[in-house]
Scaffold this motif. Structure first.
Motif, PDB file in Angstrom:
ATOM      1  N   GLN A  26       0.753  -1.450   0.116  1.00  0.00           N
ATOM      2  CA  GLN A  26      -0.360  -0.092  -0.381  1.00  0.00           C
ATOM      3  C   GLN A  26       0.693   1.712  -0.156  1.00  0.00           C
ATOM      4  OE1 GLN A  26      -3.200   0.291   2.907  1.00  0.00           O
ATOM      5  NE2 GLN A  26      -3.752   1.983   2.466  1.00  0.00           N
ATOM      6  N   THR A  35      -6.192   7.661  -2.543  1.00  0.00           N
ATOM      7  CA  THR A  35      -7.274   7.230  -1.689  1.00  0.00           C
ATOM      8  C   THR A  35      -8.025   6.329  -2.278  1.00  0.00           C
ATOM      9  OG1 THR A  35      -5.904   8.431   0.144  1.00  0.00           O
ATOM     10  CG2 THR A  35      -8.080   6.856   0.849  1.00  0.00           C
ATOM     11  N   GLN A  98      -6.779   6.196   5.906  1.00  0.00           N
ATOM     12  CA  GLN A  98      -5.098   6.523   5.094  1.00  0.00           C
ATOM     13  C   GLN A  98      -5.304   7.580   4.948  1.00  0.00           C
ATOM     14  OE1 GLN A  98      -3.627   4.836   2.939  1.00  0.00           O
ATOM     15  NE2 GLN A  98      -2.378   6.313   2.594  1.00  0.00           N
TER      16      GLN A  98
END
Length: 317
Positions: A26, A35, A98
């Protein structure tokens, strides 16, 4: 049942390992994608993977009793409700995590997110799920271990930390929901629909707030494939299957080991070394997870029972 519980624990360890490595994937993928775009593409890939898996499973079951794979009205209702709750919870938790990383450090994010191991038994009390004293001790030791592993900068809470706390809350909701419905629904179907719900929500926000290009997606192809197929498709299915035979509190403890795996993979792949404090944190978490699998409560109960029998015998004599 003991054998099933042991296999489930191993499946959750494998889930934690996959998610630990996903931190690296990620991190790399987010260098080129927004995102919502990253979440949409990885979830979409996971949906395709699980749909193929479900198709193969259904094809193999054609030679067996059809009633074994059909759901009644209540079964379909349980599947839909659980998938929607899990999908929405997973989407909010992932996006909040995130967004939190934009304002806080990775270490603090890892610690606060993994606080779901504390929130799961607390929320579970409202669902009348009993948590033993030994399990509370394991949770406390694990939280201490994560503090030593992740919080090294000594800073206070900020905006990003609050985002991440929201993430922990919704991860806890997802774990409890799976724990409640896991025995009532098909694992692959639940995983498939929850990811489809999350993917749909993310796609809407992606179209509203981001402008991804094919070139950007192609550049992040390897992280997307890992995060989509393994971290989302395989890991979530393993989680749902494993929680059929294990309590949500123990499941959250084992899955929180992703913080340890993330640190180890960061050391191996990204050359991020571990200091003494972080190594002690890893050891404490490992001890907490292992202790949670020991039948300490049964041993204590058995001892009390034997002492009671001995006292009764002495009294009769």
């Amino acid at each position: 049942m003991k054998n099933k519980s042991g296999i489930s624990a191993f499946m959750l360890f494998l889930t934690a390992l996959i998610w630990g490595l996903a931190f690296v994937a990620q991190s790399e993928g987010m260098k080129t994608l927004g995102t919502y775009t990253f979440f949409t593409v990885r979830s979409g890939l996971a949906v395709v993977f699980l749909f193929c898996l479900y198709a193969v499973k259904k094809l193999r079951s054609k030679n067996k009793e059809s009633s074994a794979v059909k759901l009644d009205r209540k079964g379909r209702h349980d599947l839909l409700i659980s998938a929607v709750i899990c999908g929405v919870s997973m989407f909010i938790a992932t996006i909040a995590q995130q967004n939190g990383l934009l304002y806080t450090t990775v270490g603090k994010s890892g610690f606060i997110t993994a606080l779901y191991i504390l929130l799961v038994p607390v929320f579970g009390l409202f669902l009348k799920k009993k948590v033993t004293p030994v399990m509370w001790i394991c949770v406390a030791v694990a939280v201490t271990g994560m503090y030593l592993l992740c919080l090294t900068d000594g800073e206070g809470l900020n905006k990003g930390d609050l985002y991440t706390l929201v993430s922990a809350v919704f991860f806890a909701v997802q774990i409890l929901t799976i724990g409640y419905y896991a025995e009532k629904v098909d694992s692959v179907k639940l995983s498939l629909i929850q990811l489809a719900v999350g993917c749909t929500l993310s796609a809407i926000f992606m179209l509203l707030f981001e402008q991804p290009t094919f070139a950007q997606i192609k550049e992040a192809a390897i992280p997307i494939v890992y995060a989509g197929v393994f971290s989302s498709g395989v890991a979530f299915t393993l989680q749902i299957s494993a929680q059929k035979n294990i309590s949500p509190t123990i499941a959250s403890l084992i899955m929180s080991f992703e913080s340890v795996f993330a640190a180890l993979f960061g050391w191996i792949i990204l050359s991020q070394s571990l200091n003494e404090r972080e190594i002690i944190g890893c050891c404490l978490m490992f001890a907490a997870v292992i202790s949670s699998r020991l039948p300490l409560e049964k041993i204590t109960t058995r001892k009390k029972l034997l002492l009671g029998i001995d006292k009764k015998r002495n009294a009769d004599v």
